[in-house]
Enzyme design. Structure first.
Site, mmCIF file in Angstrom:
data_model
loop_
_atom_site.group_PDB
_atom_site.id
_atom_site.type_symbol
_atom_site.label_atom_id
_atom_site.label_comp_id
_atom_site.label_asym_id
_atom_site.label_seq_id
_atom_site.Cartn_x
_atom_site.Cartn_y
_atom_site.Cartn_z
ATOM 1 N N GLY A 84 0.814 -1.219 0.000
ATOM 2 C CA GLY A 84 0.000 0.000 0.000
ATOM 3 C C GLY A 84 0.846 1.268 0.000
ATOM 4 N N PRO A 89 12.863 21.930 -18.577
ATOM 5 C CG PRO A 89 12.504 23.923 -19.680
ATOM 6 C CD PRO A 89 13.441 22.764 -19.640
ATOM 7 C CB SER A 130 2.528 -5.218 6.770
ATOM 8 O OG SER A 130 3.115 -5.035 8.021
ATOM 9 C CB THR A 188 11.533 8.642 -14.116
ATOM 10 O OG1 THR A 188 12.652 8.034 -13.479
ATOM 11 C CG2 THR A 188 11.969 9.775 -15.006
ATOM 12 C CB VAL A 207 11.341 9.338 -0.288
ATOM 13 C CG1 VAL A 207 12.027 9.812 0.966
ATOM 14 C CG2 VAL A 207 11.751 7.931 -0.645
ATOM 15 C CE LYS A 223 9.502 18.001 -11.380
ATOM 16 N NZ LYS A 223 9.843 16.611 -11.074
ATOM 17 C CB VAL A 280 1.862 -11.139 2.855
ATOM 18 C CG1 VAL A 280 2.198 -12.335 1.982
ATOM 19 C CG2 VAL A 280 0.453 -10.638 2.557
ATOM 20 C CB ILE A 310 6.275 -3.484 6.469
ATOM 21 C CG1 ILE A 310 6.420 -4.898 7.034
ATOM 22 C CG2 ILE A 310 7.326 -3.217 5.399
ATOM 23 C CD1 ILE A 310 6.216 -6.002 6.034
#
Ligand SMILES: Cc1cc2nc3c(=O)[nH]c(=O)nc-3n(C[C@H](O)[C@H](O)[C@H](O)COP(=O)(O)OP(=O)(O)OC[C@H]3O[C@@H](n4cnc5c(N)ncnc54)[C@H](O)[C@@H]3O)c2cc1C
Length: 489
Positions: A12, A96, A37, A341, A45, A76, A183, A40
């Site tokens: 998740g 850009p 979980s 990316t 970031v 952005k 899990v 976890i």
């Protein structure tokens, strides 16, 4: 193949919830369960996007007014690179996002870059040619006035945890089942496919399709199905990061700042109330303590601020779709955050999967996704290979690294031989994920030009000849300030 009846998404983080929303949208008849979980947790970031995130929200039908304030999001228009070259006037340049109106100016940019390679002293700074570069300089939001007849491409900065929570609420409100359990294993049937996830409470969660969004753990694709990992380590040295936040003073910038430091680079991502900073570095060249000191100085966070350290590996799975398992996000691979990316590749992967699934075309899908990963890698590698910094072993080793992928060699060879880069990129095809304008931004912005040892041709400065400064100045008047767009004026 028809849509899978039962889909289990393991994980998740941003990848899991983006996947859940896209699959729920594409396959409304499927029962989708997302298992994560809380012990976890997520990587926490990943706060800068490309314009693909804008398309994602359009596809799932969520307006900016709905999600942006809840996620502290700002606009952005690109990335500003500083300190990557020690040679004036190339200390800083912009990359850009290209946008529709750039069709009027990008040819002049490419021609000027060609003339510069031929030895002519003509302007080649990307933000002299591309509208989003102008908006970045002005501090304008990329929201044109109603009469401005061009679509504008842009991405966002956002709080990763808040975005995850928003996407979770959206997916759950659209029928995705959310399970918070750990899990511990996945079992396989006689045919080799995964048939169930086993939780720490010994429950079995069965499904027809499993999506591995378990992050660097790669619980299904790597640990259960044994798909090999293709490392990028010989091309990319960075494997660690240290991150910190500082309060925002003033108006957030409309671009990410990427500053080169002694053994890597540091991002600065401005949200509505804070700035996220992270130093991405190579642990072979710098200790965590030394990285902390550099980050404190670069971010101005002070001695009391709490810093968080992360390790990562760069590379990708040899196959992203194996048997009845699709890997998305960090579980499928990671390049490094320069150019932001990762979520872009998450979106590309899921969109491509939905298209290929109906045809059952695994091989073509895996080839297309791997090509995108390798194409992004090549563009990132070029940032390091082309450095002229000579102030640390890290930069010298990057410049001396001759282990370059073939497609990148072809691109650089064409550039330095003064050839037609756009045509070379066409030949490279899908393996050159970034387009011609982006490559020109990097190569020209960085100031990497062949030595002027050829007789000068009688060429002109297309920037001046076509009145591009006046044109872009006129365009730029159609945009509000970033502060006004965010209601901060
Ligand atoms: C330093 C750094 C900077 C980055 N910057 C950017 C950026 O600017 N832009 C960008 O697009 N991307 C960036 N990324 C990448 C971005 O963070 C990730 O692509 C994105 O967050 C998606 O992560 P994920 O969902 O794949 O994994 P994670 O966030 O790690 O989520 C993994 C999930 O799996 C669950 N899980 C794992 N094991 C189990 C288990 N056994 N049982 C149950 N659940 C389990 C966890 O609980 C969690 O929910 C950056 C990455 C790094 C390392």
């Amino acid at each position: 193949m028809t849509a899978p009846a039962r889909i289990a998404i393991l994980g998740g983080g941003s990848a899991g919830w983006i996947t859940a929303n896209l699959l729920a949208h594409a396959w409304p008849g499927s029962i989708i369960t997302l298992i994560e979980s809380p012990e976890i947790g997520t990587i926490g970031v990943g706060e800068g996007s490309t314009p693909t995130l804008k398309r994602f929200f359009e596809v799932i039908g969520i307006a900016e007014q709905e999600w942006m304030p809840r996620c502290q999001a700002t606009y952005k228009v690109g990335v500003r690179f500083a300190g990557w070259s020690p040679v004036a006037p190339w200390h800083a340049y912009r990359h850009p996002f290209t946008t529709q109106i750039d069709v009027h100016t990008e040819e002049a940019f490419v021609l000027n870059c060609r003339n510069r390679r031929l030895g002519h002293d003509v302007p080649v700074q990307p933000d002299a040619f591309l509208l989003n570069g102008v908006l970045a300089r002005q501090g304008s939001a990329p929201l044109p006035a109603p009469h401005f007849p061009f679509a504008i491409e842009y991405g966002y900065h956002f709080d990763a945890a808040l975005l995850g929570a928003f996407l979770r609420d959206t997916a759950v409100s659209r029928g995705v089942v959310h399970r918070q359990v750990r899990v511990v294993a996945a079992t396989r049937g006689a045919d080799g496919d995964i048939d169930a996830l086993v939780t720490d409470g010994d429950e079995r969660i069965a499904a027809d399709l499993f999506v591995d969004c378990s992050g660097f753990a790669g619980l299904l694709i790597e640990r259960t199905l044994d798909v090999p990992f293709v490392s990028y380590r010989q091309h990319l040295f960075n494997d660690a990061a240290v991150v910190v936040q500082t309060p925002l003073a003033g108006v957030p910038a409309v671009e990410t700042l990427s500053i080169a430091l002694s053994a890597g680079w540091c991002w600065s991502i401005p949200l509505r109330q804070r700035i996220g900073h992270g130093y991405v570095y190579a642990s072979d060249f710098l200790s965590p303590d030394a990285a902390e000191r550099e980050l404190r100085a670069a971010s101005g966070c002070g001695e009391q601020a709490t810093l968080r350290h992360l390790r990562f590996r760069t590379g990708r799975m040899a196959r992203h779709w194996e048997r009845n398992c699709l890997a998305v996000g960090l579980a499928q691979g990671f390049i490094e955050p320069l150019e932001a990316t990762a979520l872009h590749l998450v979106l590309n992967t899921v969109e491509l999967f939905i298209g290929h699934y109906a045809r059952g075309d695994r091989a073509a899908f895996n080839e297309a996704v791997s090509a995108r990963f390798d194409g992004v890698r090549d563009y990132i590698v070029a940032h390091y290979k082309l450095t002229t910094r000579d102030d640390s072993d890290y930069w010298r080793s990057n410049a001396a690294n001759d282990d370059l992928p073939d497609a990148l060699l072809h691109i650089l060879d064409t550039w330095f031989r003064r050839g037609d880069l756009t045509e070379a990129l066409r030949q490279v095809g899908e393996r050159a994920h970034f387009g011609s304008v982006s490559w020109h931004c990097l190569l020209a912005g960085y100031g990497t030009f062949p030595p002027a040892n050829q007789p000068r041709r009688d060429d002109v400065d297309f920037h001046a000849a076509r009145g591009i400064a006046t044109f872009l100045d006129g365009c730029g008047r159609n945009f509000p300030t970033h502060a006004a767009a965010l209601g901060m004026a």
